[in-house]
Design a protein around this motif. Structure first.
Motif, short mmCIF file in Angstrom:
data_model
loop_
_atom_site.label_atom_id
_atom_site.label_comp_id
_atom_site.label_asym_id
_atom_site.label_seq_id
_atom_site.Cartn_x
_atom_site.Cartn_y
_atom_site.Cartn_z
N ARG A 152 8.54 0.69 -4.04
CA ARG A 152 7.52 0.31 -5.03
C ARG A 152 8.00 -0.89 -5.85
NH1 ARG A 152 6.67 0.46 -10.07
NH2 ARG A 152 8.46 1.71 -10.59
N GLN A 171 11.07 5.66 -1.76
CA GLN A 171 9.74 5.19 -2.10
C GLN A 171 9.70 4.48 -3.45
OE1 GLN A 171 6.82 8.03 -1.00
NE2 GLN A 171 5.12 6.90 -1.90
N ARG A 178 0.81 -1.23 0.00
CA ARG A 178 0.00 0.00 0.00
C ARG A 178 0.84 1.28 0.00
NH1 ARG A 178 -5.67 -1.37 2.82
NH2 ARG A 178 -5.74 -3.51 2.11
N PRO A 179 1.77 1.42 0.94
CA PRO A 179 2.57 2.65 0.88
C PRO A 179 3.45 2.72 -0.37
CG PRO A 179 3.39 1.23 2.63
CD PRO A 179 2.11 0.62 2.11
N LEU A 203 5.44 9.51 1.58
CA LEU A 203 5.05 8.86 2.83
C LEU A 203 5.39 9.75 4.02
CD1 LEU A 203 6.18 5.17 2.18
CD2 LEU A 203 3.96 6.23 1.73
N SER A 204 4.52 9.70 5.01
CA SER A 204 4.75 10.44 6.25
C SER A 204 5.74 9.67 7.13
CB SER A 204 3.43 10.62 7.01
OG SER A 204 2.97 9.36 7.49
N ALA A 243 2.69 1.84 -3.28
CA ALA A 243 1.88 2.25 -4.43
C ALA A 243 1.36 3.68 -4.31
CB ALA A 243 0.70 1.30 -4.59
N SER A 244 1.59 4.31 -3.19
CA SER A 244 1.07 5.66 -2.96
C SER A 244 1.74 6.67 -3.88
CB SER A 244 1.32 6.07 -1.50
OG SER A 244 0.89 7.40 -1.29
N GLU A 245 0.93 7.56 -4.42
CA GLU A 245 1.45 8.65 -5.25
C GLU A 245 1.99 9.79 -4.39
OE1 GLU A 245 1.68 8.59 -8.61
OE2 GLU A 245 0.91 6.55 -8.55
N MET A 246 1.56 9.82 -3.14
CA MET A 246 1.98 10.89 -2.22
C MET A 246 3.24 10.44 -1.46
SD MET A 246 -1.12 13.07 -1.84
CE MET A 246 -0.64 13.77 -0.36
N GLN A 304 4.06 6.58 8.34
CA GLN A 304 3.96 5.54 7.32
C GLN A 304 5.29 4.83 7.11
OE1 GLN A 304 2.23 8.26 4.41
NE2 GLN A 304 0.50 6.83 4.18
#
Length: 163
Positions: A121, A117, A46-47, A54-55, A49-52, A58
């Motif tokens: 991915r 990230q 999930r993280p 990560l915090s 695949a995130s476009e944003m 996260q």
């Protein structure tokens, strides 16, 4: 005059410790897969695949999930009490996929440590391929064999909202 030896005051040398046998896995491997591996893999996919971006939270959760995946690779190579466990762990394909899962899990941890990230991915994509290939041979159709999991991992504060 008598000379007293000091060796009587010295503790006896310790006997070498015997190699302890690892504890037996007291649950089926399938339960480990559903309760531990599924959650940890989701925590990488999930993280990744995130476009944003990560915090910090996260990234911390992804690190925890990578560690859980690394640890689970030892567990899934130990037969538990499941009906197919001994057959699975003795199958060369199972061993190969478990070893590759360990390698990919270590790569996930390295990507998290680097906070990379894009690398996470790519590792997540490889993890998906690896899981699907193993499931096609050992659990076609991805059945849970009657073992279910909570849809999310509840927070320790009692809320059910994922971070």
């Amino acid at each position: 005059t008598a000379i007293l030896g000091v060796t009587g005051c010295q503790p006896a040398p310790a006997a070498p410790l015997a190699q302890a046998e690892p504890l037996a896995l007291a649950v089926p491997i399938n339960a480990v897969m559903v309760a531990l591996v599924d959650f940890a893999a989701d925590g990488i996919w999930r993280p990744a695949a995130s476009e944003m971006a990560l915090s910090d939270e996260q990234w911390l959760l992804a690190e925890q999930d990578a560690v859980n995946l690394i640890a689970s690779t030892t567990l899934i190579t130990t037969p538990g009490i499941g009906i197919d466990d001994a057959k699975w762990v003795n199958d060369p394909d199972w061993r190969r996929w478990a070893t590759e899962m360990r390698t990919v899990s270590l790569e996930a941890k390295a990507a998290v440590d680097a906070r990379d990230q894009e690398r996470l991915r790519l590792v997540g994509d490889r993890l998906v391929e690896l899981c699907q290939a193993c499931h096609q041979k050992f659990k076609p159709g991805l059945p849970t064999m009657g073992i279910t999991r909570f849809p999310i991992y509840p927070k320790r504060d009692g809320t059910l909202t994922p971070p």
